[in-house]
Design an enzyme around this catalytic site. Structure first.
Site, PDB file in Angstrom:
ATOM      1  N   HIS A  44      39.550  80.314  47.101  1.00 19.65           N
ATOM      2  CA  HIS A  44      39.173  81.162  45.625  1.00 19.65           C
ATOM      3  C   HIS A  44      39.385  80.562  44.414  1.00 19.65           C
ATOM      4  O   HIS A  44      40.180  79.405  44.667  1.00 19.65           O
ATOM      5  CB  HIS A  44      39.620  82.691  46.039  1.00 19.65           C
ATOM      6  CG  HIS A  44      41.008  82.635  45.641  1.00 19.65           C
ATOM      7  ND1 HIS A  44      42.216  82.582  46.695  1.00 19.65           N
ATOM      8  CD2 HIS A  44      41.842  83.024  44.629  1.00 19.65           C
ATOM      9  CE1 HIS A  44      43.143  82.402  46.299  1.00 19.65           C
ATOM     10  NE2 HIS A  44      43.206  82.787  45.156  1.00 19.65           N
ATOM     11  N   ARG A  54      42.029  89.438  30.013  1.00 21.20           N
ATOM     12  CA  ARG A  54      42.013  90.205  31.071  1.00 21.20           C
ATOM     13  C   ARG A  54      43.559  90.452  31.671  1.00 21.20           C
ATOM     14  O   ARG A  54      44.280  89.466  31.660  1.00 21.20           O
ATOM     15  CB  ARG A  54      41.432  88.868  32.146  1.00 21.20           C
ATOM     16  CG  ARG A  54      41.449  89.171  33.460  1.00 21.20           C
ATOM     17  CD  ARG A  54      40.588  87.774  34.063  1.00 21.20           C
ATOM     18  NE  ARG A  54      40.622  88.182  35.582  1.00 21.20           N
ATOM     19  CZ  ARG A  54      41.726  87.818  36.425  1.00 21.20           C
ATOM     20  NH1 ARG A  54      42.680  87.166  36.191  1.00 21.20           N
ATOM     21  NH2 ARG A  54      41.412  87.768  37.872  1.00 21.20           N
TER      22      ARG A  54
END
Length: 82
Positions: A44, A54
């Site tokens: 990933h 974020r």
């Protein structure tokens, strides 16, 4: 654990999983938990951020005895402590 939302609080920062037959995209949304093993079965990456911030709470854990804390090992405690 995501603490804020893509599109509202920031742009970018999605997680992409690379499966053999497809890519899977996870959109960050406040309150969403993403849990997976970290071996080669779950390759990933996090996509680049474009704007904003974020906020996430990341946690790693292991069941490997080779990585356990020596003072927290059941072998190092007396029977009275257990």
């Amino acid at each position: 654990l995501y603490l804020n939302d893509v599109g509202r609080d920031f742009g970018g920062g999605e997680i992409v999983f690379f499966d053999e037959d497809a890519k899977s995209l996870v959109k960050p949304m406040g309150g969403k938990v993403v849990a997976f093993s970290s071996g080669v079965e779950n390759l990933h990456q996090v996509l680049p951020m474009h704007w904003g911030r974020r906020d996430v709470l990341s946690i790693w854990f292991t069941c490997s005895a080779a990585h356990q804390h020596p003072e927290l090992s059941p072998k190092s405690r007396s029977s009275e402590e257990l």
